[in-house]
Design an enzyme around this catalytic site. Structure first.
Site: not given
Ligand code: F6P
Length: 363
Positions: A120, A122, A144, A239, A278, A284
């Protein structure tokens, strides 16, 4: 087919995503094979238009072998908005507008149209450039899957595979140790990755931003499982899940940032129950590595169609998937329209039907 000799550019911005290289490959191959054009790879998002010397021609040779590769050969940044770009002046960061410079550099580079691959943020920048007269075509990208204008974005399927694999692995160790295992997955404000991977991985609890939950209800479903002879539990947390204001003892739960949400929930469960808890934050890992076959195919279809739009001079459009077909929509209507999980959708009702709880009520 061939049309007049042209030079087009391709760039990607924002977070990387499995399938970016597959789109770049499809753009380059279609432009060269179908139309005989030249393609320039614009580096590091729109920064490559501010510093054009970073850009380089992409040839059939230079893109060889990139289809299965994660990341992006162009590099990327999520701090690259040329309309509001931070530069250091006398030790301070000041914001400047580099959009005019980008327009001039693009024409100096001989690029007459730009394929912009992005989420979104970009695509919003691409839309602003489009309003200034730049010939742009967009390709939606994000793990996402939260863009309303397209049924699916490439990268989502790969992230889903990674998350599901992690849940499968956590399942076996949760069972051995009789533990509550929480796993936090990405997705920003949307619960798509959590919902899909939770169902695919056979989670017991799925917590998503779209469905408010309480810690008591999560604990109650863990207790009921135990009463039924299942003394372990797998909880998938998006998240973006919104923490309830209070824990099971009525103590305030402060807001948590992505990456810390599952830890806060895990702590609250630990405080409320005599269970070992846990927490795994996938982070990433979900964005890295080789794209799935589905993402490679979708990326290829998107990239080839983007070049078709350039050939038709159908600018200001974003390619998308609708009813399984590749189509296009105006970028202007696509940006800012976030696709969230409908709490009444059949994914949620099917999950509830098989006993998965969303923390709002015990199934
Ligand atoms: O939009 C993709 C995404 O991986 C999200 O799921 C996550 O919240 C965000 O980017 C993480 O961004 P960055 O790489 O800046 O930590």
């Amino acid at each position: 087919m061939s049309t007049a000799q042209r030079t087009i550019g391709v760039c990607n911005g924002g977070g990387d995503c499995p399938g970016l290289n597959a789109v770049i490959r499809a753009v380059v191959r279609t432009a060269i094979n179908e139309f005989g054009w030249t393609v320039v790879g614009v580096k590091n998002g729109f920064n490559g238009l501010i510093w054009p010397e970073q850009s380089e021609e992409l040839t059939l040779e230079s893109i060889r072998g990139i289809l299965p590769r994660g990341g992006t050969i162009l590099g990327t940044t999520n701090r690259g908005n040329p309309f509001n770009f931070g530069v250091e002046e006398n030790g301070k960061i000041v914001m400047q507008d580099f959009s005019k410079q980008c327009m001039e550099n693009m024409s100096r580079m001989g690029i007459d149209a730009l394929v912009v691959i992005g989420g979104d943020g970009t695509l919003h920048i691409a839309n602003e450039f489009s309003k200034l007269g730049m010939n742009v075509v967009g390709v939606p990208k994000t793990i996402d899957n939260d863009l309303e204008a397209t049924e699916i974005t490439f990268g989502f399927d790969t992230a889903l595979h990674v998350a599901t694999d992690a849940i499968d692995r956590l399942h076996t160790t949760a069972e051995s140790h009789h533990r509550v295992m929480l796993v936090e997955v990405m997705g920003r404000e949307a619960g798509w990755i959590a919902l899909h991977s939770g169902i695919a991985g056979g989670a017991d609890v799925i917590l998503i931003p779209e469905i408010p939950f309480t810690i008591e209800t999560v604990c109650e479903s863990i207790r009921r499982r135990e009463a039924g002879g299942r003394d372990f539990c797998v909880v998938v947390v998006a998240e973006g899940a919104k923490l309830p204001g209070k824990d099971a003892h009525g103590k305030a739960m402060p807001d948590a940032r992505p990456g810390q949400v599952a830890n806060s929930i895990g702590y609250a469960i630990r405080e409320a129950m005599d269970k070992e808890v846990r927490v795994t934050v996938l982070g990433h890992v979900q964005r890295g590595g080789s794209p799935s076959p589905f993402d490679r195919i979708l990326s290829t279809r998107f990239g080839a169609h983007a070049v078709e739009l350039v050939a038709r001079k159908d600018y200001g459009k974003m390619v998308c998937l609708r009813a399984g077909k590749i189509e296009s929509v105006p970028i202007d209507t696509a940006v800012g329209a976030c696709k969230l999980v409908d709490p009444e959708c059949d994914y949620v009702t099917a999950a509830r039907a098989i006993g998965i709880t969303f923390g709002d009520r015990v199934e």
